[in-house]
Design an enzyme around this catalytic site. Structure first.
Site, PDB file in Angstrom:
ATOM      1  CG  ASP A  32      -2.200   0.746   1.007  1.00  0.00           C
ATOM      2  OD1 ASP A  32      -2.136   1.968   0.820  1.00  0.00           O
ATOM      3  OD2 ASP A  32      -3.274   0.109   0.977  1.00  0.00           O
ATOM      4  CG  ASN A  33       0.042   4.710  -2.569  1.00  0.00           C
ATOM      5  OD1 ASN A  33      -1.023   4.451  -2.000  1.00  0.00           O
ATOM      6  ND2 ASN A  33       0.114   5.446  -3.672  1.00  0.00           N
ATOM      7  CB  THR A  36      -7.510   6.283   0.139  1.00  0.00           C
ATOM      8  OG1 THR A  36      -7.263   5.087  -0.619  1.00  0.00           O
ATOM      9  CG2 THR A  36      -7.678   7.449  -0.802  1.00  0.00           C
ATOM     10  N   GLY A  37      -5.452   4.572   2.299  1.00  0.00           N
ATOM     11  CA  GLY A  37      -5.469   3.563   3.364  1.00  0.00           C
ATOM     12  C   GLY A  37      -4.640   4.037   4.548  1.00  0.00           C
ATOM     13  CB  VAL A  58       0.563  -0.931  -7.546  1.00  0.00           C
ATOM     14  CG1 VAL A  58       0.454  -1.719  -6.254  1.00  0.00           C
ATOM     15  CG2 VAL A  58      -0.625   0.011  -7.744  1.00  0.00           C
ATOM     16  CE1 TYR A 144     -12.200   3.319  -8.728  1.00  0.00           C
ATOM     17  CE2 TYR A 144     -14.459   3.325  -9.522  1.00  0.00           C
ATOM     18  CZ  TYR A 144     -13.486   2.815  -8.687  1.00  0.00           C
ATOM     19  OH  TYR A 144     -13.803   1.785  -7.817  1.00  0.00           O
ATOM     20  CB  THR A 174     -18.525  -2.520  -0.762  1.00  0.00           C
ATOM     21  OG1 THR A 174     -18.850  -3.337  -1.890  1.00  0.00           O
ATOM     22  CG2 THR A 174     -18.208  -3.406   0.425  1.00  0.00           C
TER      23      THR A 174
HETATM   24  P1  NAD Z   1      -9.776   2.469  -0.428  1.00  0.00           P
HETATM   25  O1  NAD Z   1      -9.457   3.799  -1.013  1.00  0.00           O
HETATM   26  O2  NAD Z   1     -10.125   2.397   1.010  1.00  0.00           O
HETATM   27  O3  NAD Z   1      -8.586   1.440  -0.674  1.00  0.00           O
HETATM   28  C1  NAD Z   1      -7.689   1.524  -1.736  1.00  0.00           C
HETATM   29  C2  NAD Z   1      -6.302   1.233  -1.186  1.00  0.00           C
HETATM   30  O4  NAD Z   1      -5.357   1.287  -2.276  1.00  0.00           O
HETATM   31  C3  NAD Z   1      -5.854   2.266  -0.155  1.00  0.00           C
HETATM   32  O5  NAD Z   1      -5.265   1.621   0.947  1.00  0.00           O
HETATM   33  C4  NAD Z   1      -4.831   3.100  -0.917  1.00  0.00           C
HETATM   34  O6  NAD Z   1      -3.862   3.708  -0.072  1.00  0.00           O
HETATM   35  C5  NAD Z   1      -4.245   2.068  -1.866  1.00  0.00           C
HETATM   36  N1  NAD Z   1      -3.650   2.665  -3.070  1.00  0.00           N
HETATM   37  C6  NAD Z   1      -4.171   3.608  -3.880  1.00  0.00           C
HETATM   38  N2  NAD Z   1      -3.324   3.892  -4.884  1.00  0.00           N
HETATM   39  C7  NAD Z   1      -2.240   3.090  -4.698  1.00  0.00           C
HETATM   40  C8  NAD Z   1      -1.007   2.921  -5.394  1.00  0.00           C
HETATM   41  N3  NAD Z   1      -0.715   3.617  -6.498  1.00  0.00           N
HETATM   42  N4  NAD Z   1      -0.130   2.002  -4.921  1.00  0.00           N
HETATM   43  C9  NAD Z   1      -0.390   1.287  -3.788  1.00  0.00           C
HETATM   44  N5  NAD Z   1      -1.527   1.421  -3.090  1.00  0.00           N
HETATM   45  C10 NAD Z   1      -2.442   2.309  -3.540  1.00  0.00           C
HETATM   46  O7  NAD Z   1     -10.940   1.877  -1.319  1.00  0.00           O
HETATM   47  P2  NAD Z   1     -11.776   0.526  -1.173  1.00  0.00           P
HETATM   48  O8  NAD Z   1     -13.193   0.914  -1.076  1.00  0.00           O
HETATM   49  O9  NAD Z   1     -11.183  -0.348  -0.143  1.00  0.00           O
HETATM   50  O10 NAD Z   1     -11.545  -0.116  -2.612  1.00  0.00           O
HETATM   51  C11 NAD Z   1     -10.644  -1.193  -2.829  1.00  0.00           C
HETATM   52  C12 NAD Z   1     -10.803  -1.687  -4.265  1.00  0.00           C
HETATM   53  O11 NAD Z   1     -12.143  -2.116  -4.489  1.00  0.00           O
HETATM   54  C13 NAD Z   1     -10.490  -0.622  -5.306  1.00  0.00           C
HETATM   55  O12 NAD Z   1      -9.789  -1.220  -6.377  1.00  0.00           O
HETATM   56  C14 NAD Z   1     -11.855  -0.172  -5.766  1.00  0.00           C
HETATM   57  O13 NAD Z   1     -11.834   0.290  -7.085  1.00  0.00           O
HETATM   58  C15 NAD Z   1     -12.665  -1.447  -5.625  1.00  0.00           C
HETATM   59  N6  NAD Z   1     -14.097  -1.154  -5.454  1.00  0.00           N
HETATM   60  C16 NAD Z   1     -14.572  -0.639  -4.283  1.00  0.00           C
HETATM   61  C17 NAD Z   1     -15.933  -0.348  -4.169  1.00  0.00           C
HETATM   62  C18 NAD Z   1     -16.539   0.187  -2.904  1.00  0.00           C
HETATM   63  O14 NAD Z   1     -17.737   0.451  -2.873  1.00  0.00           O
HETATM   64  N7  NAD Z   1     -15.806   0.362  -1.830  1.00  0.00           N
HETATM   65  C19 NAD Z   1     -16.799  -0.578  -5.257  1.00  0.00           C
HETATM   66  C20 NAD Z   1     -16.258  -1.057  -6.438  1.00  0.00           C
HETATM   67  C21 NAD Z   1     -14.911  -1.379  -6.522  1.00  0.00           C
END
Ligand code: NAD
Ligand code: UDP
Length: 313
Positions: A32-33, A36-37, A58, A144, A174
């Protein structure tokens, strides 16, 4: 025990998935970078001997030996992914490209986390996997939506060309614990406003619909998808077909929190889909999966989570 890589492992969904995989006894590496995490999301896991967390973007390649890859890295909230749209496209596309390359070299299975956004503002309702979508390629959500569409293309071309064991899931809205209070998504916005007694802001007339699944249901579907036979790539919709208008959601949040918040209206953002509801026939038949947690139950868990967090602020 499998060696499992989870990109985006410190994010909302990623952290819940890591917890499940660690609990199942696997050796889990989260990349993770921290865009947003946060480490806080995986705090409890850091003392587990079968969990590691590595800071890595990534957009750059990463090499390790793994059996399975969950490709989740990508901001998911519109305010986050629109903040730096070029970074978002690069994360979705280069991130998937590098993970497919890693899957090819290590012969690992790769599960790509795609999204219902690939359907855009859908003209077919509910959305089956066979629907190709209605996406604006040049709008403010395109970084996106199109990034995720291209990522699906890459995952399928690595499968066709190099025999990579690709699995694609399309995740519908979700929610759950570990979401950020200010991530701009509707459930957190409504709950945080209600708990603070501030006005709840509905964009547009509140008649647009979404279908919300609780994160525990999603994680179960992800693990089941990864376990399917190699020839099954998906895509498979994972979502809760119970559909609500944003007005219904706001009213439910007010009721469950016992808040005195009023509901106010602001203009609808560009390209905001009017409706969204998954057709989960395929997930039911191929994965024996369907969601079990109702919106009311899930909201109550998130309300309790934010009550505790906001109380600490
Ligand atoms: P989130 O933003 O909480 O998690 C994304 C994670 O990816 C974060 O920890 C962030 O720091 C990390 N990240 C972002 N860019 C990065 C990079 N370049 N290198 C390394 N790490 C990176 O979002 P989420 O809701 O947990 O979503 C996770 C996945 O599920 C995503 O791919 C998202 O597109 C997909 N998704 C989520 C939902 C939803 O409703 N939450 C719906 C459809 C798809
Ligand atoms: N929305 C809203 N108020 C908010 C945040 C979002 O009315 O404070 C609306 C938004 O316009 C959209 C729906 O809620 O119609 C879901 O928004 P979210 O950003 O959670 O998810 P997405 O649009 O990506 O499905």
């Amino acid at each position: 025990m499998k060696r499992i890589l989870v990109t985006g492992g410190a994010g909302f969904i990623g952290s819940h998935l890591c917890k499940r995989l660690v609990r199942d006894g696997h050796d889990v590496l989260a990349l993770d970078n921290f865009y947003t995490g946060s480490k806080e999301n995986v705090w409890d896991l850091l003392r587990e001997p079968n969990f590691e967390l590595v800071r890595h973007d990534v957009i750059q390649p990463y090499w390790c030996e793994v059996d399975e890859i969950y490709n989740l890295a990508c901001p998911a909230s519109p305010i986050h992914y629109q903040y730096d749209p070029i970074q978002t496209t690069k994360t979705a596309v280069f991130g998937t490209f590098h993970m497919c390359g890693l899957a090819r070299r290590t012969h690992a299975k790769i599960l790509h986390a795609s999204t219902s956004e690939v359907y855009g503002d859908p003209s077919v309702h509910p959305q089956p996997e066979t629907y190709w979508g209605n996406v604006n390629p040049i709008g403010s959500r395109s970084c996106y939506d199109e990034g995720k569409r291209c990522a699906e293309t890459l995952a399928m071309d690595y499968h066709r060309l190099h025999g990579v064991r690709t699995k694609i899931i399309r995740i519908f809205n979700t929610y759950g614990t570990h979401m950020q209070a200010h991530d701009g998504r509707v459930i957190t916005n409504f709950i945080v406003a209600a708990l603070r007694g501030e006005p709840i802001t509905i964009y547009g007339d509140g008649q647009q619909t979404r279908s919300f699944q609780y994160v525990d249901d999603l994680v179960e579907g992800m693990v089941r998808m990864m376990a399917t036979e190699d020839s099954f790539t998906g895509p498979v919709n994972l979502g809760n077909p119970a559909e609500f208008t944003m007005l219904e959601l706001a009213e439910m949040v007010v009721r469950l929190t016992g808040s005195k918040s009023t509901i106010i209206y602001k203009p609808l953002p560009a390209d905001d889909p009017r409706q969204r509801k998954p057709d989960i026939t395929l997930a039911k038949s191929k994965l024996g999966w369907e969601p079990h947690i109702t919106l009311e139950e899930g909201l109550q868990r998130v309300i309790d989570y934010f009550k505790e967090r906001l109380g600490r602020e």
